[in-house]
Design a protein around this motif. Structure first.
Motif, PDB file in Angstrom:
ATOM      1  N   LEU A 260       0.815  -1.194   0.000  1.00  0.00           N
ATOM      2  CA  LEU A 260       0.000   0.000   0.000  1.00  0.00           C
ATOM      3  C   LEU A 260       0.865   1.268   0.000  1.00  0.00           C
ATOM      4  O   LEU A 260       0.587   2.242  -0.702  1.00  0.00           O
ATOM      5  N   LYS A 261       1.959   1.234   0.804  1.00  0.00           N
ATOM      6  CA  LYS A 261       2.857   2.388   0.825  1.00  0.00           C
ATOM      7  C   LYS A 261       3.540   2.595  -0.528  1.00  0.00           C
ATOM      8  O   LYS A 261       3.748   3.731  -0.976  1.00  0.00           O
ATOM      9  N   GLU A 262       3.917   1.483  -1.188  1.00  0.00           N
ATOM     10  CA  GLU A 262       4.525   1.601  -2.515  1.00  0.00           C
ATOM     11  C   GLU A 262       3.546   2.214  -3.517  1.00  0.00           C
ATOM     12  O   GLU A 262       3.919   3.065  -4.356  1.00  0.00           O
ATOM     13  N   LEU A 263       2.290   1.791  -3.450  1.00  0.00           N
ATOM     14  CA  LEU A 263       1.279   2.356  -4.349  1.00  0.00           C
ATOM     15  C   LEU A 263       1.058   3.850  -4.081  1.00  0.00           C
ATOM     16  O   LEU A 263       0.876   4.647  -5.003  1.00  0.00           O
ATOM     17  N   GLU A 264       1.063   4.226  -2.789  1.00  0.00           N
ATOM     18  CA  GLU A 264       0.904   5.641  -2.460  1.00  0.00           C
ATOM     19  C   GLU A 264       2.075   6.467  -2.991  1.00  0.00           C
ATOM     20  O   GLU A 264       1.882   7.577  -3.506  1.00  0.00           O
ATOM     21  N   ALA A 265       3.302   5.924  -2.859  1.00  0.00           N
ATOM     22  CA  ALA A 265       4.465   6.642  -3.379  1.00  0.00           C
ATOM     23  C   ALA A 265       4.401   6.766  -4.909  1.00  0.00           C
ATOM     24  O   ALA A 265       4.720   7.822  -5.485  1.00  0.00           O
ATOM     25  N   GLU A 266       3.988   5.689  -5.589  1.00  0.00           N
ATOM     26  CA  GLU A 266       3.856   5.745  -7.043  1.00  0.00           C
ATOM     27  C   GLU A 266       2.777   6.737  -7.468  1.00  0.00           C
ATOM     28  O   GLU A 266       2.947   7.486  -8.448  1.00  0.00           O
ATOM     29  N   ASN A 267       1.686   6.752  -6.716  1.00  0.00           N
ATOM     30  CA  ASN A 267       0.613   7.699  -7.026  1.00  0.00           C
ATOM     31  C   ASN A 267       1.082   9.140  -6.852  1.00  0.00           C
ATOM     32  O   ASN A 267       0.781  10.023  -7.672  1.00  0.00           O
ATOM     33  N   ALA A 268       1.856   9.396  -5.808  1.00  0.00           N
ATOM     34  CA  ALA A 268       2.387  10.754  -5.607  1.00  0.00           C
ATOM     35  C   ALA A 268       3.349  11.147  -6.727  1.00  0.00           C
ATOM     36  O   ALA A 268       3.348  12.303  -7.203  1.00  0.00           O
ATOM     37  N   ARG A 269       4.173  10.178  -7.166  1.00  0.00           N
ATOM     38  CA  ARG A 269       5.105  10.469  -8.258  1.00  0.00           C
ATOM     39  C   ARG A 269       4.353  10.782  -9.542  1.00  0.00           C
ATOM     40  O   ARG A 269       4.722  11.716 -10.285  1.00  0.00           O
ATOM     41  N   LEU A 270       3.314  10.021  -9.852  1.00  0.00           N
ATOM     42  CA  LEU A 270       2.527  10.281 -11.055  1.00  0.00           C
ATOM     43  C   LEU A 270       1.823  11.627 -10.980  1.00  0.00           C
ATOM     44  O   LEU A 270       1.723  12.342 -11.983  1.00  0.00           O
ATOM     45  N   ARG A 271       1.325  11.977  -9.778  1.00  0.00           N
ATOM     46  CA  ARG A 271       0.691  13.289  -9.636  1.00  0.00           C
ATOM     47  C   ARG A 271       1.687  14.415  -9.883  1.00  0.00           C
ATOM     48  O   ARG A 271       1.369  15.415 -10.532  1.00  0.00           O
ATOM     49  N   ARG A 272       2.930  14.238  -9.371  1.00  0.00           N
ATOM     50  CA  ARG A 272       3.950  15.259  -9.630  1.00  0.00           C
ATOM     51  C   ARG A 272       4.295  15.338 -11.113  1.00  0.00           C
ATOM     52  O   ARG A 272       4.504  16.434 -11.659  1.00  0.00           O
ATOM     53  N   ALA A 273       4.364  14.169 -11.792  1.00  0.00           N
ATOM     54  CA  ALA A 273       4.684  14.179 -13.220  1.00  0.00           C
ATOM     55  C   ALA A 273       3.599  14.880 -14.028  1.00  0.00           C
ATOM     56  O   ALA A 273       3.880  15.676 -14.944  1.00  0.00           O
ATOM     57  N   VAL A 274       2.334  14.599 -13.674  1.00  0.00           N
ATOM     58  CA  VAL A 274       1.234  15.241 -14.385  1.00  0.00           C
ATOM     59  C   VAL A 274       1.242  16.748 -14.144  1.00  0.00           C
ATOM     60  O   VAL A 274       1.033  17.562 -15.073  1.00  0.00           O
ATOM     61  N   SER A 275       1.513  17.118 -12.910  1.00  0.00           N
ATOM     62  CA  SER A 275       1.558  18.558 -12.622  1.00  0.00           C
ATOM     63  C   SER A 275       2.718  19.229 -13.341  1.00  0.00           C
ATOM     64  O   SER A 275       2.587  20.358 -13.841  1.00  0.00           O
ATOM     65  N   ASP A 276       3.877  18.525 -13.437  1.00  0.00           N
ATOM     66  CA  ASP A 276       5.019  19.082 -14.161  1.00  0.00           C
ATOM     67  C   ASP A 276       4.710  19.229 -15.649  1.00  0.00           C
ATOM     68  O   ASP A 276       5.048  20.248 -16.272  1.00  0.00           O
ATOM     69  N   LEU A 277       4.070  18.212 -16.228  1.00  0.00           N
ATOM     70  CA  LEU A 277       3.700  18.299 -17.638  1.00  0.00           C
ATOM     71  C   LEU A 277       2.698  19.428 -17.886  1.00  0.00           C
ATOM     72  O   LEU A 277       2.778  20.139 -18.888  1.00  0.00           O
ATOM     73  N   THR A 278       1.735  19.566 -16.967  1.00  0.00           N
ATOM     74  CA  THR A 278       0.769  20.654 -17.101  1.00  0.00           C
ATOM     75  C   THR A 278       1.461  22.007 -17.019  1.00  0.00           C
ATOM     76  O   THR A 278       1.165  22.933 -17.791  1.00  0.00           O
ATOM     77  N   LEU A 279       2.432  22.103 -16.078  1.00  0.00           N
ATOM     78  CA  LEU A 279       3.165  23.365 -15.948  1.00  0.00           C
ATOM     79  C   LEU A 279       4.034  23.632 -17.175  1.00  0.00           C
ATOM     80  O   LEU A 279       4.135  24.776 -17.650  1.00  0.00           O
ATOM     81  N   ASP A 280       4.662  22.567 -17.718  1.00  0.00           N
ATOM     82  CA  ASP A 280       5.449  22.744 -18.948  1.00  0.00           C
ATOM     83  C   ASP A 280       4.570  23.216 -20.106  1.00  0.00           C
ATOM     84  O   ASP A 280       4.982  24.070 -20.909  1.00  0.00           O
TER      85      ASP A 280
END
Length: 381
Positions: free
Chosen positions: A46-66
């Motif tokens: 569950l912790k691994e999934l939460e970390a992966e979800n946070a990483r994907l959210r950061r990637a999406v936010s970075d792409l949106t900002l780019d």
């Protein structure tokens, strides 16, 4: 949580078991609400999934900002460092982002972004001279402007002039003309090439009108080898007799050429003109009908005359047209840089200097029509 369950099974109270594992009751009950009923491997997953979800959210936010940065940036390719620098400053101010974050999207190095552009001390004066020459000679490119600057005494590189030329938006686009088939007959400028001065002359008519709408014609005669315009006769009507009269004056002054190239106009193929040219010892070279490119030297001169003078002047009288066109002809021969001659004029003015004169009397200002610039100091013994 498993340790607390064991302590409770041994008879301890919940509060005592929580204090023994060293956490607060709030933390224990939060863990119980989140991970209650899960085993240790399930909690780890569950912790691994939460970390992966946070990483994907950061990637999406970075792409949106780019995407937002690219949308706010200037349109087109950012090729020069100056355009990248201006783009980074604009995006950072509009989106309130750090310089490091904005520089990452267009690939701008931070040292390049922070570098202060250093311009030579004479940048402003050179820019003013280039703009003044561009206003005076509206159809000249930066290469001819560079030649005029060098004639005026400036030691300037053509690449520097081109940079200023592009920065000030002085480029003049030209339309690509349609080209026809070259038949290469004996009268074309490809088969019969000028080999020396006075070898091949060419002449043609150009038409324009005064302010009152009345037309006038110009008879242009040039030496194809030197590119010198020998004469321009301006009148309301020009007949075959006028052509003979003009050619006879030039033959007396410059000698008889080997060939005279022209199109198949009625003034050139007239019986009187052909007989007179043959009588003085010259040969006629007629181009193919409907093939003006075979008289390329004279057609090129006609286009320069149209582009640099006739399209920008309003003539109110015929006399005014004769004077202005003659001044432009002298300017074309003695001052105007010619690209095929290494950006030198076709017939520069020869000045015979007296002993009490020196080259310091040369006027460094840009030349005007009718006042040829004494750009070179030549002395003949």
């Amino acid at each position: 949580m498993r340790q607390v369950d064991v302590l409770i099974a041994q008879g301890r109270t919940v509060a005592e078991a929580i204090r023994q594992i060293g956490v607060t009751e709030v933390t224990y009950y939060r863990w119980r609400s989140e991970y209650g009923g899960l085993k240790s491997d399930q909690v780890k997953r569950l912790k691994e999934l939460e970390a992966e979800n946070a990483r994907l959210r950061r990637a999406v936010s970075d792409l949106t900002l780019d995407k937002m940065i690219l949308k706010e940036a200037a349109k087109g390719k950012l090729l020069s460092p100056a355009r990248r620098r201006a783009c980074v400053d604009h995006v950072g101010a509009e989106l309130d982002l750090s310089e490091r974050r904005v520089c990452r999207v267009p690939g701008q190095h931070r040292s390049t972004q922070r570098k202060i552009s250093a311009f030579p001390d004479d940048e402003a004066a050179l820019t003013a001279d280039i703009i003044a020459l561009a206003l005076q000679y509206g159809r000249y490119g930066y290469r001819r402007i560079t030649a005029l600057l060098r004639d005026a005494g400036r030691l300037v590189n053509n690449k520097r002039v081109e940079r200023i030329w592009r920065r000030e938006g002085l480029k003049v686009p030209q339309k690509q003309p349609k080209r026809g088939r070259l038949w290469l007959n004996d009268g074309s400028c490809i088969r019969l090439r000028p080999e020396n001065p006075n070898h091949v002359w060419s002449y043609d008519f150009v038409e324009d009108h005064t302010h009152d709408g009345r037309k006038f014609r110009m008879l242009n005669i040039m030496d194809e080898f030197t590119r010198e315009c020998l004469a321009i006769r301006v009148n309301r009507k020009l007949k075959a007799v006028d052509v003979i009269d003009m050619l006879s004056d030039l033959f007396i002054l410059r000698g008889v050429p080997g060939h005279i190239r022209s199109d198949n106009g009625s003034k050139f193929v007239a019986k009187a003109v052909r007989e007179w040219i043959a009588a003085v010892g010259a040969k006629t070279a007629y181009i193919e009908p409907g093939s003006p490119w075979e008289n390329g030297y004279c057609e090129s001169f006609n286009s320069k005359l149209q582009d640099e003078l006739l399209k920008g002047e309003i003539f109110y009288t015929l006399k005014e047209a004769q004077i202005v066109i003659e001044c432009w002809r002298r300017h074309y021969n003695t001052v105007r840089p010619h690209s095929s001659l290494g950006y030198r004029p076709p017939a520069p003015e020869v000045v015979l200097w007296r002993h009490n004169q020196s080259c310091t009397n040369i006027d460094p200002r840009p030349p005007q029509w009718g006042r040829p610039s004494r750009s070179s100091c030549r002395q003949y013994s």
